[in-house]
Motif scaffolding. Structure first.
Motif, short mmCIF file in Angstrom:
data_model
loop_
_atom_site.label_atom_id
_atom_site.label_comp_id
_atom_site.label_asym_id
_atom_site.label_seq_id
_atom_site.Cartn_x
_atom_site.Cartn_y
_atom_site.Cartn_z
N ALA A 22 38.66 -33.02 8.66
CA ALA A 22 39.25 -34.29 9.10
C ALA A 22 39.82 -34.19 10.51
O ALA A 22 40.08 -35.20 11.17
CB ALA A 22 40.34 -34.73 8.12
N LYS A 23 40.03 -32.96 10.98
CA LYS A 23 40.57 -32.75 12.33
C LYS A 23 39.50 -32.85 13.41
O LYS A 23 39.83 -32.84 14.60
CB LYS A 23 41.27 -31.39 12.41
CG LYS A 23 42.53 -31.29 11.57
CD LYS A 23 43.18 -29.92 11.72
CE LYS A 23 44.46 -29.83 10.90
NZ LYS A 23 45.09 -28.48 11.02
N LEU A 24 38.23 -32.89 13.01
CA LEU A 24 37.16 -33.01 14.00
C LEU A 24 37.25 -34.35 14.71
O LEU A 24 37.45 -35.40 14.09
CB LEU A 24 35.80 -32.88 13.33
CG LEU A 24 35.29 -31.46 13.04
CD1 LEU A 24 34.00 -31.54 12.23
CD2 LEU A 24 35.06 -30.68 14.32
N ARG A 25 37.09 -34.33 16.03
CA ARG A 25 37.14 -35.54 16.84
C ARG A 25 35.85 -35.66 17.66
O ARG A 25 35.09 -34.71 17.81
CB ARG A 25 38.36 -35.52 17.78
CG ARG A 25 39.68 -35.52 17.04
CD ARG A 25 39.91 -36.85 16.32
NE ARG A 25 41.19 -36.87 15.60
CZ ARG A 25 41.34 -36.57 14.34
NH1 ARG A 25 40.27 -36.21 13.63
NH2 ARG A 25 42.53 -36.63 13.75
N ALA A 31 36.61 -34.04 4.19
CA ALA A 31 37.97 -33.48 4.20
C ALA A 31 37.93 -31.97 4.42
O ALA A 31 37.63 -31.52 5.51
CB ALA A 31 38.75 -33.86 2.95
N ARG A 32 38.19 -31.20 3.40
CA ARG A 32 38.33 -29.75 3.58
C ARG A 32 37.07 -29.03 3.09
O ARG A 32 36.63 -29.21 1.96
CB ARG A 32 39.56 -29.23 2.84
CG ARG A 32 40.86 -29.85 3.32
CD ARG A 32 42.06 -29.17 2.71
NE ARG A 32 42.30 -27.86 3.29
CZ ARG A 32 42.98 -27.67 4.43
NH1 ARG A 32 43.44 -28.69 5.12
NH2 ARG A 32 43.18 -26.46 4.90
N GLU A 85 41.66 -21.73 7.80
CA GLU A 85 42.97 -21.59 7.19
C GLU A 85 42.84 -20.83 5.87
O GLU A 85 41.88 -21.03 5.12
CB GLU A 85 43.59 -22.97 6.92
CG GLU A 85 43.72 -23.83 8.18
CD GLU A 85 44.16 -25.25 7.85
OE1 GLU A 85 44.60 -25.49 6.70
OE2 GLU A 85 44.05 -26.12 8.74
N ASP A 91 39.67 -27.70 7.90
CA ASP A 91 40.03 -29.10 7.75
C ASP A 91 39.11 -29.94 8.64
O ASP A 91 39.37 -30.14 9.83
CB ASP A 91 41.49 -29.31 8.15
CG ASP A 91 41.98 -30.72 7.82
OD1 ASP A 91 41.15 -31.55 7.38
OD2 ASP A 91 43.18 -31.00 8.02
N PRO A 118 37.79 -26.77 13.97
CA PRO A 118 39.20 -26.43 13.72
C PRO A 118 39.29 -25.01 13.18
O PRO A 118 38.29 -24.47 12.68
CB PRO A 118 39.64 -27.45 12.66
CG PRO A 118 38.60 -28.52 12.68
CD PRO A 118 37.32 -27.87 13.11
N ASP A 163 35.11 -33.13 20.18
CA ASP A 163 34.67 -31.80 19.73
C ASP A 163 33.15 -31.68 19.72
O ASP A 163 32.63 -30.60 19.42
CB ASP A 163 35.23 -31.51 18.33
CG ASP A 163 36.75 -31.41 18.33
OD1 ASP A 163 37.29 -30.86 19.30
OD2 ASP A 163 37.38 -31.88 17.36
N ARG A 177 33.68 -35.74 8.53
CA ARG A 177 35.14 -35.87 8.43
C ARG A 177 35.56 -36.38 7.05
O ARG A 177 36.62 -36.02 6.54
CB ARG A 177 35.67 -36.81 9.50
CG ARG A 177 35.51 -36.27 10.92
CD ARG A 177 36.12 -37.20 11.96
NE ARG A 177 37.57 -37.16 11.89
CZ ARG A 177 38.35 -38.16 11.50
NH1 ARG A 177 37.80 -39.30 11.12
NH2 ARG A 177 39.65 -38.04 11.47
#
Length: 230
Positions: A93-96, A52-53, A117, A91, A114, A99, A49
């Protein structure tokens, strides 16, 4: 009239393994002889995470667009060739934690990603080419500026349409899966755990057989396939 085509697809090496290499050995020493794979996966998640991207794939396209204007019985036409680069990003950072799913029976870590994009396009202004006709109308009116604006808008739309086509999107998703799978597999291996890591996107069946998931192919094969279909 609008024509567009793919100039070249370039697989980027945007893998996120660098930072995880250090953390993998830290995890190995931290857990000692009997590490828990779920705990290692959770610790790895934080490192992923923080990256970031992820940019696993980059592609370059060319749009060829033509616009026309008619005024006072005169016609003006302008064709513009716009090359542009598009980045495919995830992204991270959207991993939780939700997941991640550890399948103890299969000795497998499942990761839900995620969506990919599309970022861009970044127009290569130095390589833009223009061809025009109807100089009288363009010299007497603002027709040329209007044609340029219309071509830029249509060119950008064409580049994005190419970028979102099935083949490059599939390549981008495959590259993202591979990068994330390696990022989670390395700390597990460093801790002495030989497990399979399978990354999927949310729109892929959670119970799909990992061996049946679409995996990356050589770019040469994809281009040959595209030529054969024409």
């Amino acid at each position: 009239m609008r024509r567009s085509f793919i100039l070249v697809l370039v697989l980027a090496a945007g893998l996120i393994l660098g930072a995880l290499l250090t953390s993998a050995f830290r995890l190995s020493s931290l857990f000692g002889g009997g590490p828990d794979p779920e705990t290692i996966a959770t610790a790895s998640l934080q490192s992923v995470r923080e990256q970031a991207r992820l940019t696993p794939f980059v592609a370059r396209y060319v749009a060829v667009v033509t616009s026309t204007q008619s005024r006072f019985g005169l016609n003006a036409q302008k064709t513009m060739i716009l090359p542009g680069t598009v980045r495919y990003e995830v992204d991270l950072a959207k991993l939780r934690r939700d997941d991640l799913e550890w399948d103890a029976a299969a000795n497998r870590l499942n990761v839900t990603l995620p969506p990919v994009e599309v970022a861009g396009p970044e127009i290569d202004l130095a390589q833009v080419q223009e061809y025009s006709g109807g100089g009288v109308l363009m010299s007497l009116t603002n027709a040329e500026a209007a044609l340029d604006a219309a071509n830029r808008q249509r060119g950008t739309q064409s580049l994005l349409a190419q970028a979102r086509a099935p083949v490059p999107m599939r390549l981008a998703r495959n590259a993202a899966r591979t990068a994330v799978e390696r990022s989670f597999a390395m700390p597990l291996r460093a801790a002495g755990i030989e497990a399979t890591v399978v990354a999927r996107f949310a729109d892929e069946a959670a119970n799909a057989d990992p061996s049946q998931l679409d995996r990356s192919r050589r770019i040469e094969d994809v281009l040959e396939e595209s030529k054969a279909k024409k």
